[in-house]
Design a protein around this motif. Structure first.
Motif, PDB file in Angstrom:
ATOM      1  N   GLU A   9       0.826  -1.207   0.000  1.00 43.11           N
ATOM      2  CA  GLU A   9       0.000   0.000   0.000  1.00 43.11           C
ATOM      3  C   GLU A   9       0.859   1.255   0.000  1.00 43.11           C
ATOM      4  N   LEU A  10       0.379   2.262  -0.731  1.00 47.92           N
ATOM      5  CA  LEU A  10       1.034   3.559  -0.788  1.00 47.92           C
ATOM      6  C   LEU A  10       0.076   4.624  -0.270  1.00 47.92           C
ATOM      7  N   PHE A  11       0.624   5.554   0.500  1.00 46.35           N
ATOM      8  CA  PHE A  11      -0.161   6.658   1.041  1.00 46.35           C
ATOM      9  C   PHE A  11       0.581   7.942   0.712  1.00 46.35           C
ATOM     10  N   ALA A  12      -0.097   8.881   0.054  1.00 46.96           N
ATOM     11  CA  ALA A  12       0.536  10.127  -0.382  1.00 46.96           C
ATOM     12  C   ALA A  12      -0.145  11.321   0.279  1.00 46.96           C
ATOM     13  N   TYR A  13       0.692  12.282   0.694  1.00 46.70           N
ATOM     14  CA  TYR A  13       0.194  13.473   1.377  1.00 46.70           C
ATOM     15  C   TYR A  13       0.962  14.708   0.928  1.00 46.70           C
ATOM     16  N   VAL A  14       0.295  15.859   1.030  1.00 45.64           N
ATOM     17  CA  VAL A  14       0.954  17.138   0.812  1.00 45.64           C
ATOM     18  C   VAL A  14       1.970  17.315   1.942  1.00 45.64           C
ATOM     19  N   ASP A  15       3.157  17.806   1.613  1.00 46.15           N
ATOM     20  CA  ASP A  15       4.226  17.983   2.591  1.00 46.15           C
ATOM     21  C   ASP A  15       4.067  19.309   3.337  1.00 46.15           C
TER      22      ASP A  15
ATOM     23  N   ASP B 219       2.225  25.981   6.519  1.00 41.99           N
ATOM     24  CA  ASP B 219       3.314  26.379   5.635  1.00 41.99           C
ATOM     25  C   ASP B 219       4.636  25.716   6.019  1.00 41.99           C
ATOM     26  N   THR B 220       4.590  24.780   6.941  1.00 41.47           N
ATOM     27  CA  THR B 220       5.803  24.134   7.432  1.00 41.47           C
ATOM     28  C   THR B 220       5.945  22.734   6.843  1.00 41.47           C
ATOM     29  N   SER B 221       7.074  22.487   6.221  1.00 38.67           N
ATOM     30  CA  SER B 221       7.385  21.164   5.692  1.00 38.67           C
ATOM     31  C   SER B 221       7.598  20.202   6.854  1.00 38.67           C
ATOM     32  N   LEU B 222       7.304  18.926   6.657  1.00 40.55           N
ATOM     33  CA  LEU B 222       7.362  17.948   7.741  1.00 40.55           C
ATOM     34  C   LEU B 222       8.753  17.411   8.083  1.00 40.55           C
TER      35      LEU B 222
END
Length: 120
Positions: free
Chosen positions: A38-44, A51-54
């Motif tokens: 399984e793949l899960f994709a999210y906005v970083d 506005d903060t990258s993870l």
């Protein structure tokens, strides 16, 4: 509707994550986590400030146990399968999930419409 090829499922190790920069802007705008098949994709972007990258370092989106997505700036923890924040200052909020397409040849694709819609 056009699509952008992101690579193959095997390019992301099981229990790991990988960031992507589809517009070649110099920083990843979304990421994919692989758990088994399984793949899960999210906005970083952490929902705490929007506005903060993870990650603290490129492709380092998971905690040391690979059990949660972690925001290095705030310490927030997110469920991998649904993006729900379960610990930290944004508890109750969630990451923005991105739809992907995986072909029968295990190729990962994202639609150009999705890239535009999520401003990736």
């Amino acid at each position: 509707m056009g699509k952008l090829w992101l690579g193959n499922v095997s390019d992301i190790a099981d229990g790991q994550a990988k960031g992507f920069d589809p517009n070649h802007s110099g920083s990843d705008t979304f990421f994919i986590v692989r758990q088994g098949n399984e793949l899960f994709a999210y906005v970083d972007i952490c929902p705490h400030y929007n506005d903060t990258s993870l990650p603290w370092k490129r492709h380092h989106y998971l905690d040391s146990a690979s059990a949660h997505i972690v925001c290095a700036a705030h310490g927030a923890l997110f469920e991998i399968d649904n993006g729900d924040c379960v610990q930290g200052p944004c508890k109750g909020q969630k990451l923005s999930k991105i739809p992907l397409e995986v072909s029968s040849q295990q190729e990962i694709w994202i639609s150009l419409t999705t890239i535009k819609e999520f401003n990736l």
